[in-house]
Design an enzyme around this catalytic site. Structure first.
Site, PDB file in Angstrom:
ATOM      1  N   LYS A   1       1.050  -1.138   0.083  1.00  0.00           N
ATOM      2  CA  LYS A   1      -0.052   0.043   0.001  1.00  0.00           C
ATOM      3  C   LYS A   1       0.839   1.349   0.222  1.00  0.00           C
ATOM      4  O   LYS A   1       1.348   1.725   1.105  1.00  0.00           O
ATOM      5  CB  LYS A   1      -0.781   0.040   1.091  1.00  0.00           C
ATOM      6  CG  LYS A   1      -2.161   0.914   0.989  1.00  0.00           C
ATOM      7  CD  LYS A   1      -2.051   2.084   0.799  1.00  0.00           C
ATOM      8  CE  LYS A   1      -1.782   3.022   2.181  1.00  0.00           C
ATOM      9  NZ  LYS A   1      -1.827   4.508   1.757  1.00  0.00           N
TER      10      LYS A   1
ATOM     11  N   GLU B   1       8.269   1.350  11.866  1.00  0.00           N
ATOM     12  CA  GLU B   1       9.369   2.555  11.752  1.00  0.00           C
ATOM     13  C   GLU B   1       8.685   3.638  11.688  1.00  0.00           C
ATOM     14  O   GLU B   1       8.056   4.357  10.965  1.00  0.00           O
ATOM     15  CB  GLU B   1      10.285   2.236  10.666  1.00  0.00           C
ATOM     16  CG  GLU B   1      11.545   3.034  10.719  1.00  0.00           C
ATOM     17  CD  GLU B   1      11.517   4.307   9.919  1.00  0.00           C
ATOM     18  OE1 GLU B   1      11.129   5.453  10.608  1.00  0.00           O
ATOM     19  OE2 GLU B   1      11.696   4.366   8.768  1.00  0.00           O
TER      20      GLU B   1
ATOM     21  N   CYS C   1      12.764  10.785   8.027  1.00  0.00           N
ATOM     22  CA  CYS C   1      12.536  10.428   9.513  1.00  0.00           C
ATOM     23  C   CYS C   1      13.790  10.560  10.573  1.00  0.00           C
ATOM     24  O   CYS C   1      13.625  10.784  11.573  1.00  0.00           O
ATOM     25  CB  CYS C   1      12.003   8.676   9.406  1.00  0.00           C
ATOM     26  SG  CYS C   1      13.116   7.947   8.679  1.00  0.00           S
TER      27      CYS C   1
ATOM     28  N   GLU D   1       7.960  16.254  15.663  1.00  0.00           N
ATOM     29  CA  GLU D   1       8.523  16.004  14.286  1.00  0.00           C
ATOM     30  C   GLU D   1       7.810  17.141  13.412  1.00  0.00           C
ATOM     31  O   GLU D   1       6.577  16.798  13.063  1.00  0.00           O
ATOM     32  CB  GLU D   1       8.386  14.690  13.803  1.00  0.00           C
ATOM     33  CG  GLU D   1       8.953  14.112  12.508  1.00  0.00           C
ATOM     34  CD  GLU D   1       8.836  12.797  12.417  1.00  0.00           C
ATOM     35  OE1 GLU D   1       9.861  12.402  11.663  1.00  0.00           O
ATOM     36  OE2 GLU D   1       7.911  12.303  12.584  1.00  0.00           O
TER      37      GLU D   1
END
Length: 496
Positions: free
Chosen positions: A190, A266, A301, A398
């Site tokens: 996906k 993750e 990330c 973040e």
């Protein structure tokens, strides 16, 4: 030469065609609902294509096909050496089509084409590494007496659903599907709705390479529709996910609500990059520190988004970072000389600008950037804040954009405490020439990865993943194969 290469990429982009249909059971098809979503070029705001928007019925069909393929055993029971040959063939096809694949990611999510080419090299290397691993990992014979033979076998899990992000579309895809396929699983991918085009092209290449029907399928669509359906499916044995911590937590809940499928995550990061006063060559370190946050528009990330600098060199070092950032301005993603490209879409663009506004309101000192660029597309220049504290949003959350938060410290103890003062633990860096300090700090940093006198170093042999709310999964290296296989204990009674 640069102008010619720029023009060449523009010509390639103009002539490119897009596969927009889902890939289910070895066939490209529209979503069962007929619904589509728009793929927008973030550098221009122009429509690239309308892509099939899959939902629960498409997920159910794909899962049934994946389970049937796994049961048939054309892949799951295929000799490891034969799976290796097919995966190496896929890597060769990716190599032959790397410019097209790179261009798809550049047009889809806005990263510079030079960066996309680097991603293709990483994706191809990952496929080849995992392919080469599968016929070199041995099982075990447990120690017993003469009355028994005890074997420990590794077997594929079954059906793996891989949900990947938009910031490194094809490279993150390779990190998930390569070990899952190598281990013998059926895989349903996906891709992010923000960057589905390279995944659909990859499906055609996988079919051409000889991956059997139903073993690799691609379902473009949204997380709350087709992603949720895969996560709740009773026939999906494993979820592999890279994305936000918030979504990762939701996927774990879905696993508990369904069949206790394995979930490898993750997730987010707010990585500290610590610069001690004894490090050498501050100009070089400053360039690395700038690259650590501004590469890929900060949509990384493991971005070194928190720069912790010893106060005795802080002002001098910030000046060097600002100078380095001047050469990292955003430009046309199709220009190979552009260091940064466009933010992936308007939603993320607005989010980054909101964080910048918060940083100013909360009292951080804006040293560079902070304003969006005029003209079409979603471009934000390198932005640097000094005087940041962990209570500020820009120092805590973040951002996933080109925003650097600079902190000062006076002692090693303070630096470590500051670095660990975060719910995340994906990556950390430190710069020093003192080997004793390096080993002390490395051991104390709460992080899945520590980069010493570099940022983001490593290759396919090194596991990639985090601790705390950055997740529990590990991509790359032979350790990732362990996540996509089960241990089976076999006790054979002898002599009687």
């Amino acid at each position: 030469m640069s102008h010619k290469m720029h023009a060449d990429w523009q010509r390639m982009a103009a002539s490119l065609t897009f596969e927009t249909r889902a890939f289910i059971d070895d066939t490209f098809a529209e979503a069962a609902s007929g619904e589509t979503f728009e793929a927008i070029n973030p550098a221009t705001g122009e429509l690239l294509a309308r892509v099939a928007s899959c939902d629960a019925p498409d997920a159910e069909r794909a899962v049934q096909c994946a389970r049937a393929a796994f049961t048939r055993g054309e892949w799951s029971r295929l000799a490891p050496g034969k799976r290796k040959k097919i995966l190496l063939g896929l890597a060769d096809l990716m190599e032959a089509n790397k410019h097209e694949l790179a261009l798809l990611d550049t047009l889809d999510m806005g990263k510079p084409v030079s960066s996309s080419l680097g991603d293709m090299a990483g994706a191809i290397a990952c496929i080849r590494y995992q392919a080469e691993c599968i016929d070199k990992l041995y099982g075990e014979v447990a120690p017993t007496g003469e009355e028994a033979l005890a074997l420990v076998l590794r077997e594929p899990l079954g059906v793996v659903a891989a949900i990947v992000p938009w910031n490194f579309p094809l490279m993150m895809t390779a990190w998930k599907i390569a070990p899952a396929l190598a281990a013998g699983n059926s895989v349903i991918l996906k891709p992010s709705e923000k960057s589905p085009l390279s995944a659909l092209r990859l499906a055609a290449l996988a079919r051409e390479a000889g991956v059997p029907r139903g073993v690799f399928q691609v379902l473009p669509g949204f997380g709350h529709t087709v992603g949720k359906a895969l996560a709740l499916s009773m026939e999906v044995d494993c979820l592999a996910f890279t994305g936000s911590t918030q979504v990762g937590k939701q996927l774990m809940q879905y696993a508990g609500q369904s069949n206790l499928k394995r979930v490898y995550l993750e997730c987010g990061g707010k990585s500290p990059n610590i610069v001690f006063a004894d490090c050498r060559n501050l100009d070089k370190v400053a360039r690395h520190a700038a690259t650590a946050i501004f590469h890929n528009q900060g949509e990384v990330c493991i971005a070194g988004s928190r720069l912790l600098v010893e106060n005795s060199i802080r002002e001098a070092f910030i000046e060097k970072v600002l100078k380095a950032a001047e050469g990292m301005q955003p430009g046309d993603p199709l220009d190979p000389e552009s260091f940064m490209g466009a933010i992936v879409d308007e939603t993320q663009y607005r989010r980054v600008l909101d964080f910048i506004r918060q940083g100013v309101e909360e009292g951080a000192q804006l040293r560079a950037g902070g304003q969006s660029l005029e003209g079409p597309g979603f471009f934000i220049p390198p932005t640097v804040f000094d005087g940041v504290t962990s209570s500020m949003a820009i120092g805590r959350e973040e951002i996933f954009g080109p925003v650097l938060a600079v902190f000062g410290f006076d002692s090693e103890e303070e630096a470590v405490a500051m670095a660990n003062d975060t719910p995340y633990g994906l990556a950390a860096g430190l710069w020093s020439q003192d080997i004793d300090r390096i080993m002390r700090v490395t051991r104390r940093l709460q992080s899945g990865q520590v980069f010493v006198n570099n940022w983001a170093g490593g290759d396919q042999t090194m596991p990639f993943g985090g601790v705390k709310q950055s997740g529990n999964g590990r991509d790359k290296s032979h350790h990732s194969l362990e996540e996509y296989s089960d241990l089976k204990s076999v006790w054979i009674a002898l002599g009687g």
